[in-house]
Design a protein around this motif. Structure first.
Motif, PDB file in Angstrom:
ATOM      1  N   THR A   1      61.871  67.647 -66.711  1.00 50.13           N
ATOM      2  CA  THR A   1      60.430  67.613 -66.428  1.00 50.13           C
ATOM      3  C   THR A   1      59.655  67.155 -67.659  1.00 50.13           C
ATOM      4  O   THR A   1      58.747  66.319 -67.557  1.00 50.13           O
ATOM      5  CB  THR A   1      59.950  69.004 -65.971  1.00 50.13           C
ATOM      6  OG1 THR A   1      60.682  69.392 -64.811  1.00 50.13           O
ATOM      7  CG2 THR A   1      58.462  68.996 -65.679  1.00 50.13           C
TER       8      THR A   1
ATOM      9  N   ALA B   1      57.463  63.702 -68.143  1.00 46.38           N
ATOM     10  CA  ALA B   1      56.066  63.725 -68.608  1.00 46.38           C
ATOM     11  C   ALA B   1      55.886  62.822 -69.827  1.00 46.38           C
ATOM     12  O   ALA B   1      54.889  62.085 -69.924  1.00 46.38           O
ATOM     13  CB  ALA B   1      55.649  65.155 -68.934  1.00 46.38           C
TER      14      ALA B   1
ATOM     15  N   THR C   1      53.664  59.379 -69.947  1.00 42.45           N
ATOM     16  CA  THR C   1      52.604  59.256 -70.949  1.00 42.45           C
ATOM     17  C   THR C   1      52.756  57.960 -71.743  1.00 42.45           C
ATOM     18  O   THR C   1      51.790  57.199 -71.895  1.00 42.45           O
ATOM     19  CB  THR C   1      52.640  60.460 -71.910  1.00 42.45           C
ATOM     20  OG1 THR C   1      52.473  61.649 -71.143  1.00 42.45           O
ATOM     21  CG2 THR C   1      51.543  60.375 -72.942  1.00 42.45           C
TER      22      THR C   1
ATOM     23  N   LEU D   1      54.181  69.298 -76.119  1.00 36.21           N
ATOM     24  CA  LEU D   1      55.309  69.473 -75.199  1.00 36.21           C
ATOM     25  C   LEU D   1      56.593  69.828 -75.963  1.00 36.21           C
ATOM     26  O   LEU D   1      57.343  70.710 -75.543  1.00 36.21           O
ATOM     27  CB  LEU D   1      55.539  68.206 -74.379  1.00 36.21           C
ATOM     28  CG  LEU D   1      54.692  68.016 -73.141  1.00 36.21           C
ATOM     29  CD1 LEU D   1      55.069  66.717 -72.436  1.00 36.21           C
ATOM     30  CD2 LEU D   1      54.823  69.173 -72.189  1.00 36.21           C
TER      31      LEU D   1
END
Length: 105
Positions: free
Chosen positions: A31, A35, A39, A79
């Motif tokens: 995940t 992401a 991005t 993140l």
């Protein structure tokens, strides 16, 4: 003969628990990877197709592209930091509990 069977003895619940821990780690890491890819690809596509909009000056010396680039780096670092904190607090603790439960059996 009994020595060989006891040294390789792994109970099915422990195997399933280990598998669930591994699946959870893989799901979270995939995940986060998705992401990050979205991005970066979004930024690259913006640079490719929306150059005039990204050249909009927000303040003297600061364009929209600079703000988006810095935002992308901050998002990436957050993140990564979040994943490291999760691994240290949750994932490693789950593995430690599994290891300790196997040592007592």
């Amino acid at each position: 003969m009994q020595l060989a069977s006891s040294s390789v003895d792994v109970s099915p619940p422990k195997v399933e628990t280990l598998r669930s821990v591994a699946v959870r780690r893989q799901r979270i890491s995939l995940t986060i990877t998705a992401a990050l890819l979205l991005t970066y690809m979004g930024f690259v596509l913006l640079v490719s197709f929306c150059k005039t909009q990204l050249a909009t000056v927000l303040a003297p010396g600061i364009s929209l592209a600079i703000v988006l680039g810095i935002s992308m780096v901050v998002f990436t670092l957050s993140l990564t930091f979040g994943f490291v904190v999760w691994v240290n607090r949750v994932h490693d603790e789950s593995l430690r509990r599994l290891r300790d439960s196997g040592a007592t059996q």
